[in-house]
Structure formats: C-alpha cells, structure tokens
Design a protein around this motif. Structure first.
Motif, PDB file in Angstrom:
ATOM      1  N   GLY A   1       0.799  -1.216   0.000  1.00 42.48           N
ATOM      2  CA  GLY A   1       0.000   0.000   0.000  1.00 42.48           C
ATOM      3  C   GLY A   1       0.837   1.273   0.000  1.00 42.48           C
ATOM      4  O   GLY A   1       0.323   2.358  -0.264  1.00 42.48           O
ATOM      5  N   HIS A   2       2.107   1.155   0.282  1.00 42.17           N
ATOM      6  CA  HIS A   2       3.003   2.308   0.260  1.00 42.17           C
ATOM      7  C   HIS A   2       3.583   2.562  -1.132  1.00 42.17           C
ATOM      8  O   HIS A   2       4.482   3.374  -1.295  1.00 42.17           O
ATOM      9  N   SER A   3       3.059   1.862  -2.130  1.00 41.11           N
ATOM     10  CA  SER A   3       3.621   1.986  -3.476  1.00 41.11           C
ATOM     11  C   SER A   3       3.549   3.417  -4.008  1.00 41.11           C
ATOM     12  O   SER A   3       4.459   3.861  -4.710  1.00 41.11           O
ATOM     13  N   ARG A   4       2.509   4.153  -3.666  1.00 41.65           N
ATOM     14  CA  ARG A   4       2.395   5.539  -4.139  1.00 41.65           C
ATOM     15  C   ARG A   4       3.498   6.410  -3.527  1.00 41.65           C
ATOM     16  O   ARG A   4       4.101   7.225  -4.206  1.00 41.65           O
ATOM     17  N   ALA A   5       3.766   6.224  -2.243  1.00 37.67           N
ATOM     18  CA  ALA A   5       4.834   6.990  -1.585  1.00 37.67           C
ATOM     19  C   ALA A   5       6.192   6.638  -2.191  1.00 37.67           C
ATOM     20  O   ALA A   5       7.030   7.519  -2.418  1.00 37.67           O
ATOM     21  N   VAL A   6       6.384   5.357  -2.477  1.00 37.53           N
ATOM     22  CA  VAL A   6       7.619   4.920  -3.130  1.00 37.53           C
ATOM     23  C   VAL A   6       7.725   5.568  -4.512  1.00 37.53           C
ATOM     24  O   VAL A   6       8.786   6.058  -4.902  1.00 37.53           O
ATOM     25  N   GLY A   7       6.625   5.601  -5.244  1.00 35.53           N
ATOM     26  CA  GLY A   7       6.616   6.211  -6.569  1.00 35.53           C
ATOM     27  C   GLY A   7       6.925   7.692  -6.528  1.00 35.53           C
ATOM     28  O   GLY A   7       7.664   8.215  -7.369  1.00 35.53           O
ATOM     29  N   THR A   8       6.386   8.384  -5.534  1.00 36.52           N
ATOM     30  CA  THR A   8       6.648   9.820  -5.394  1.00 36.52           C
ATOM     31  C   THR A   8       8.129  10.066  -5.116  1.00 36.52           C
ATOM     32  O   THR A   8       8.750  10.944  -5.724  1.00 36.52           O
ATOM     33  N   ALA A   9       8.706   9.295  -4.205  1.00 32.56           N
ATOM     34  CA  ALA A   9      10.138   9.440  -3.902  1.00 32.56           C
ATOM     35  C   ALA A   9      10.980   9.056  -5.110  1.00 32.56           C
ATOM     36  O   ALA A   9      12.001   9.701  -5.403  1.00 32.56           O
ATOM     37  N   ASN A  10      10.559   8.023  -5.830  1.00 30.15           N
ATOM     38  CA  ASN A  10      11.247   7.581  -7.040  1.00 30.15           C
ATOM     39  C   ASN A  10      11.311   8.739  -8.040  1.00 30.15           C
ATOM     40  O   ASN A  10      12.345   8.995  -8.655  1.00 30.15           O
ATOM     41  N   GLY A  11      10.201   9.459  -8.196  1.00 25.19           N
ATOM     42  CA  GLY A  11      10.138  10.575  -9.134  1.00 25.19           C
ATOM     43  C   GLY A  11      11.027  11.741  -8.765  1.00 25.19           C
ATOM     44  O   GLY A  11      11.319  12.592  -9.607  1.00 25.19           O
ATOM     45  N   ARG A  12      11.475  11.795  -7.532  1.00 25.58           N
ATOM     46  CA  ARG A  12      12.368  12.863  -7.074  1.00 25.58           C
ATOM     47  C   ARG A  12      13.839  12.447  -7.097  1.00 25.58           C
ATOM     48  O   ARG A  12      14.697  13.191  -6.633  1.00 25.58           O
ATOM     49  N   ASN A  13      14.127  11.278  -7.619  1.00 27.11           N
ATOM     50  CA  ASN A  13      15.499  10.795  -7.718  1.00 27.11           C
ATOM     51  C   ASN A  13      16.349  11.814  -8.487  1.00 27.11           C
ATOM     52  O   ASN A  13      16.084  12.075  -9.651  1.00 27.11           O
ATOM     53  N   PRO A  14      17.371  12.384  -7.852  1.00 23.92           N
ATOM     54  CA  PRO A  14      18.177  13.399  -8.532  1.00 23.92           C
ATOM     55  C   PRO A  14      19.280  12.835  -9.431  1.00 23.92           C
ATOM     56  O   PRO A  14      19.964  13.595 -10.113  1.00 23.92           O
TER      57      PRO A  14
END
Length: 165
Positions: free
Chosen positions: A110-123
C-alpha cells in the motif's frame, strides 16, 4: 544557482551536477523536478567526477556498461534516500514494481504511491535506475524525464532479457 555540465545523450541533453568529488545530479533538460542549474561552458577543464560520469554514461548508451562506478551523493528526506538506495540495488535487466519495492523496504504494498513519489524525485537518474520501476502489471508509469525516455532506456537494456522481480 548551482553549476551543471551538459552531456549530449541519444535521449536528449542531460545536465550533470557534482559537489566536491561526488556526483549529485543527472537531469534531462526540462524534466519534471528539474532544478535551476547554471550550465557551465565546456572548455575542456571539467571536474574529474563530471568527466568520469560523461565517460560512463557514453559507455552505457553505447551498450558497453551495465554498472556505474561513481561516487554518488543524493540528498533528500530520509524516506527518499531510503528509496534511492533501494533503486540502486535493482540490477541491469531487471524490473521491480512499486509495490514490490515497498515490500523490499519492509513496507506494505500500500506504500507503493509513496515509493513512486520518492522515485520521481530521484536526482541521479539513469545511474540510480528509477526507470527500472514499473506498475504492478509491468506497465510503464510516470518518469520525471518522460515516459518515452523510460521506454527507450528499458529498450536499451532489453538485450539482457528483462524480468519482473
């Protein structure tokens, strides 16, 4: 504004950023979450880490490199940094769903959305391979550099026979 150095890739212009002797950013020009960077002129006197990153990216795009060997320093929230460390563990030629990534981190799917959001901020895109994370059914979902680039990066790596882990 922090300095960045241009790298012309087959997928478009990329700006590389470093601090001290560590790579801190790999951004497609204009990507989502693109920081303000002062692009430095290429006068041949590149910082050593930038020259190394350019060389290894060139090898990656030409199919000669699967693993990057660069000192990295990504800064974010503790959760983002945890996600980025997990991203760095995804081997070349393997895909991981956001839900599976959450589980590997000891979280519920269920934390997949939070993981996806952090993934999208990968610098440090490409080198920290956020493009290897896909939807639960293997579908391509968002990518800060654009889904077309994600598809192209996965296609580049496809010779190794992707498998969903």
């Amino acid at each position: 504004m922090k300095p960045g150095y241009l790298f012309v890739s087959p997928l478009g212009d990329i700006v590389l950023r470093a601090e001290d002797d560590a790579l801190t950013g790999v951004f497609f020009v204009g990507q989502k979450h693109y920081p303000e960077l002062l692009v430095m002129p290429d006068d041949g006197a590149l910082p050593r880490i930038i020259a190394m990153a350019r060389e290894q990216l060139q090898e990656f795009f030409s199919g000669e490199r699967q693993v990057f060997e660069l000192p990295l320093r990504a800064r974010g929230t503790p959760f983002q940094e945890q996600v980025w460390k997990e991203l760095a563990r995804i081997p070349y030629g393997e895909l991981l769903s956001y839900g599976a990534m959450a589980k590997k981190m000891g979280l519920s799917a269920g934390h997949s959305r939070a993981v996806g959001t952090a993934n999208g901020r990968n610098p440090i895109s490409i080198i920290v391979p956020c493009h290897r994370v896909v939807g639960a059914a293997g579908d391509l979902t968002g990518y800060a550099g654009g889904v077309e680039r994600k598809r192209a990066l996965l296609s580049l790596e496809a010779g190794s026979g992707f498998r969903l882990i």
